[in-house]
Design a protein around this motif. Structure first.
Motif, PDB file in Angstrom:
ATOM      1  N   ALA A 148     -67.804  28.569  20.813  1.00 34.31           N
ATOM      2  CA  ALA A 148     -67.784  29.576  21.879  1.00 34.31           C
ATOM      3  C   ALA A 148     -69.069  29.463  22.687  1.00 34.31           C
ATOM      4  O   ALA A 148     -70.094  30.050  22.327  1.00 34.31           O
ATOM      5  N   GLY A 206     -63.488  37.393  21.006  1.00 38.43           N
ATOM      6  CA  GLY A 206     -64.309  36.195  20.861  1.00 38.43           C
ATOM      7  C   GLY A 206     -65.199  36.260  19.634  1.00 38.43           C
ATOM      8  O   GLY A 206     -65.327  35.289  18.873  1.00 38.43           O
ATOM      9  N   GLY A 254     -66.880  34.511  24.310  1.00 41.97           N
ATOM     10  CA  GLY A 254     -67.375  34.597  22.936  1.00 41.97           C
ATOM     11  C   GLY A 254     -68.158  35.848  22.619  1.00 41.97           C
ATOM     12  O   GLY A 254     -68.305  36.196  21.441  1.00 41.97           O
TER      13      GLY A 254
END
Length: 290
Positions: free
Chosen positions: A26, A13, A8
């Motif tokens: 995430a 991400g 993330g």
């Protein structure tokens, strides 16, 4: 249901979290130890997920040559754990991979079925991750991409902007070819793929996604400084050098171009031309700095 996204804090991400903040989960790195297969399996089993998108990777290409265990742990063993866990949960896995699985000797853009022949530890470990995903969960998409750039993290566009601010000349490799690819465009492709995978007749397997067109690193540098000049920034000269002039611990593919025809055919997903994507990234970065 939510989509579990790994990596993330990386470029893709972060782009996924911006694109679908109400849909993407995430976990922070401290909550998801990629070196712990049991922890990864527990995360997948912790709730009902729509899918897992694995963006996490060890991407320090040169460092990987000496840091073999760490590279293989993140790039091969973690995808194996995710693939096994998602198969058990009965959900799809979208796994991001790389042009570095190829050796770059082909004259044309690579297609998905071309033989892999990684040149170094990074590419080999990513190919290992692909094999793990294929063998552990048939319900998968492996999405190879290349030359990822964005307004986040460390990448070539940001490096060129930083160097251009203080140098009259930039010496940049001009004999490695590929396609700069926006993390935002990759994120949009990933979400579109997950949506399609919800349908029982959706295709599975390996696909390529990059922005349209092609460039070498010097072409990209020239595009960055040209766009920056429209914001009143200095425009240094870009001098083209060869790969031999800029030796690195890891060998790079001379040809990283990837054909996206299969993805367009099976999923209807296409990407804008790379200049458009890079201009937007430069505009965002310089607007933020103004």
């Amino acid at each position: 249901m939510a989509i579990l996204v790994t990596g993330g804090t990386g470029q893709v991400g972060r782009a996924l979290q911006r694109l679908a903040p109400d849909r993407v989960v995430a976990p922070k790195r401290a909550l998801l130890d990629l070196a712990d297969p049991e922890a990864l399996a527990e995360m997948v089993a912790s709730q009902e997920w729509e899918a897992v998108i694995n963006c996490a990777a060890y991407t320090a290409v040169d460092k990987a040559e000496a840091d073999v265990v760490a590279a293989w742990t993140v790039n091969a063993l973690a995808p194996a754990a995710f693939a096994a866990a998602t198969a058990k949960a009965g959900i799809p896995l979208v796994h991001l991979s790389t042009d570095y699985v190829f050796d770059g000797s082909k004259a044309e853009p690579y297609v998905e079925d071309d033989p892999v022949a990684p040149l170094g530890v990074y590419g080999a470990s990513k190919e290992g991750g692909e094999q793990a995903v294929r063998t552990a969960n048939p319900n998968h998409i492996i999405l190879r991409t290349a030359w990822v750039v964005s307004a986040d993290g460390a990448n070539f566009v940001k490096t060129m902007l930083r160097l251009a601010a203080g140098r009259p000349e930039l010496r940049v490799v001009g004999d490695q070819y590929g396609c700069p690819t926006s993390a935002d465009d990759i994120a949009r492709a990933c979400i579109a793929i997950v949506d399609r995978l919800a349908q029982p007749d959706a295709p599975r397997g390996t696909y390529h996604f990059v922005n349209a067109g092609e460039a070498n690193w010097a072409d990209l540098a020239e595009a960055v400084v040209a766009r920056a000049a429209t914001h009143g920034r200095p425009r240094p000269i870009v001098t083209r050098i060869t790969t031999a002039d800029y030796p690195t611990p890891a060998r790079r593919p001379a040809n990283s171009r990837l054909s996206t025809a299969k993805l367009a055919r099976d999923f209807g997903i296409t990407a804008p031309e790379w200049h458009v994507a890079v201009d937007a990234i430069v505009d965002t970065l310089l607007k933020d700095q103004a």
